[in-house]
Design a protein around this motif. Structure first.
Motif, short mmCIF file in Angstrom:
data_model
loop_
_atom_site.label_atom_id
_atom_site.label_comp_id
_atom_site.label_asym_id
_atom_site.label_seq_id
_atom_site.Cartn_x
_atom_site.Cartn_y
_atom_site.Cartn_z
N HIS A 227 -2.29 -32.97 -16.92
CA HIS A 227 -1.02 -33.00 -17.95
C HIS A 227 -0.27 -34.29 -17.29
CE1 HIS A 227 0.22 -29.45 -20.20
NE2 HIS A 227 -0.82 -29.13 -18.85
N LEU A 228 -0.67 -34.99 -16.78
CA LEU A 228 0.29 -35.75 -15.65
C LEU A 228 -0.26 -37.10 -16.22
CD1 LEU A 228 0.35 -35.16 -11.68
CD2 LEU A 228 1.84 -34.89 -14.06
N ASP A 229 -1.56 -37.15 -17.33
CA ASP A 229 -1.77 -38.66 -17.61
C ASP A 229 -2.07 -37.77 -19.03
OD1 ASP A 229 -3.15 -39.35 -15.37
OD2 ASP A 229 -4.70 -38.63 -15.02
N GLY A 230 -1.62 -36.80 -19.56
CA GLY A 230 -1.18 -36.67 -21.27
C GLY A 230 -2.27 -36.32 -22.37
N ARG B 136 5.06 -37.73 -11.79
CA ARG B 136 3.22 -36.90 -11.59
C ARG B 136 4.01 -36.26 -10.41
NH1 ARG B 136 -0.02 -39.64 -13.96
NH2 ARG B 136 -1.77 -39.27 -12.41
N VAL B 137 4.22 -35.52 -10.36
CA VAL B 137 4.31 -33.30 -10.28
C VAL B 137 3.58 -32.86 -10.61
CG1 VAL B 137 6.93 -32.31 -8.87
CG2 VAL B 137 6.98 -34.55 -9.44
N ALA C 119 5.42 -31.73 -14.61
CA ALA C 119 6.54 -31.78 -14.99
C ALA C 119 6.64 -32.23 -16.16
CB ALA C 119 6.96 -33.02 -13.49
N PRO C 120 5.92 -32.52 -17.05
CA PRO C 120 6.08 -32.79 -18.42
C PRO C 120 6.34 -31.30 -18.96
CG PRO C 120 4.31 -34.44 -17.35
CD PRO C 120 4.35 -33.62 -16.30
N GLN C 121 5.97 -30.80 -18.25
CA GLN C 121 5.91 -29.65 -19.52
C GLN C 121 7.29 -29.49 -18.93
OE1 GLN C 121 2.26 -27.76 -17.40
NE2 GLN C 121 2.59 -26.36 -19.21
N LYS D 187 6.72 -35.27 -26.80
CA LYS D 187 5.97 -36.21 -26.66
C LYS D 187 5.69 -36.68 -25.20
CE LYS D 187 7.86 -38.97 -30.46
NZ LYS D 187 9.39 -40.02 -31.34
N VAL D 188 6.37 -36.00 -24.58
CA VAL D 188 6.68 -36.65 -23.25
C VAL D 188 5.33 -35.52 -22.73
CG1 VAL D 188 7.80 -33.56 -22.72
CG2 VAL D 188 7.62 -35.84 -20.37
N LEU D 189 5.16 -34.77 -23.19
CA LEU D 189 3.32 -33.92 -23.28
C LEU D 189 2.01 -35.26 -23.22
CD1 LEU D 189 3.38 -30.80 -24.45
CD2 LEU D 189 4.05 -30.90 -22.58
N ARG D 190 2.18 -35.86 -24.29
CA ARG D 190 0.96 -37.03 -24.69
C ARG D 190 1.35 -38.21 -23.55
NH1 ARG D 190 -3.23 -34.76 -26.10
NH2 ARG D 190 -2.69 -33.32 -27.65
#
Length: 154
Positions: free
Chosen positions: A137-140, A60-61, A52-54, A15-18
């Motif tokens: 990725h930072l915006d899903g 936001r990194v 970072a979400p990956q 879910k973190v990816l979205r």
């Protein structure tokens, strides 16, 4: 430094990816360690970028290295885009899948370094594509959301 697990689409924690990642308010030793870990993880996985979400962190990194320079960026944002190019993209979070994606041919990105210094990066070619991919990725947003065609396999 430590290699972190890369979240892949279909994982229980994917879910973190979205999700839209949260801005970094303060650069702490923990943020700097996250960046070092992300860099090592990206190199170990033989990628050219990682957000970072990956690695399961909704901040936001991003880190990007297309072969000429390592960019470690906090709160990156695209402030200008120019032109258009179609190119092939894949993603460490979607192994075995690639697609044809239209992106801006050149971008201007503003961000902070791990030391808190403001930077502006003018990029074209692969670097522009990688920066746009990681900032998405930072915006899903995943590359498959933007791809004109998606393929499985090599």
């Amino acid at each position: 430094m430590a290699v972190r697990k890369i979240v892949t689409l279909g994982d229980s924690g994917d879910k973190v990816l979205r999700e839209k990642a949260q801005p970094v308010d303060k650069i702490t030793p923990q943020i700097q360690k996250l960046i070092r870990d992300m860099t090592e993880t990206m190199y170990r996985a033989q990628g050219v970028g990682l957000a970072a979400p990956q690695v399961g962190v909704s901040l936001r990194v991003i880190v990007v290295d297309t072969g000429s320079n390592l960019y470690q960026l906090i709160n990156p944002e695209i402030v200008a885009r120019e032109g258009e190019e179609k190119g092939r993209e894949g993603c460490l979070s979607i192994p075995g899948v690639w697609g044809e994606v239209v992106r801006a041919a050149s971008v201007l990105v503003r961000a902070l370094t791990p030391e808190g210094r403001e930077v502006s990066i003018e990029a074209d070619g692969l670097l522009a594509r990688a920066l746009q991919h990681e900032i998405d990725h930072l915006d899903g947003i995943l590359f498959i959301d933007r791809a004109e065609k998606v393929y499985e396999g090599q």
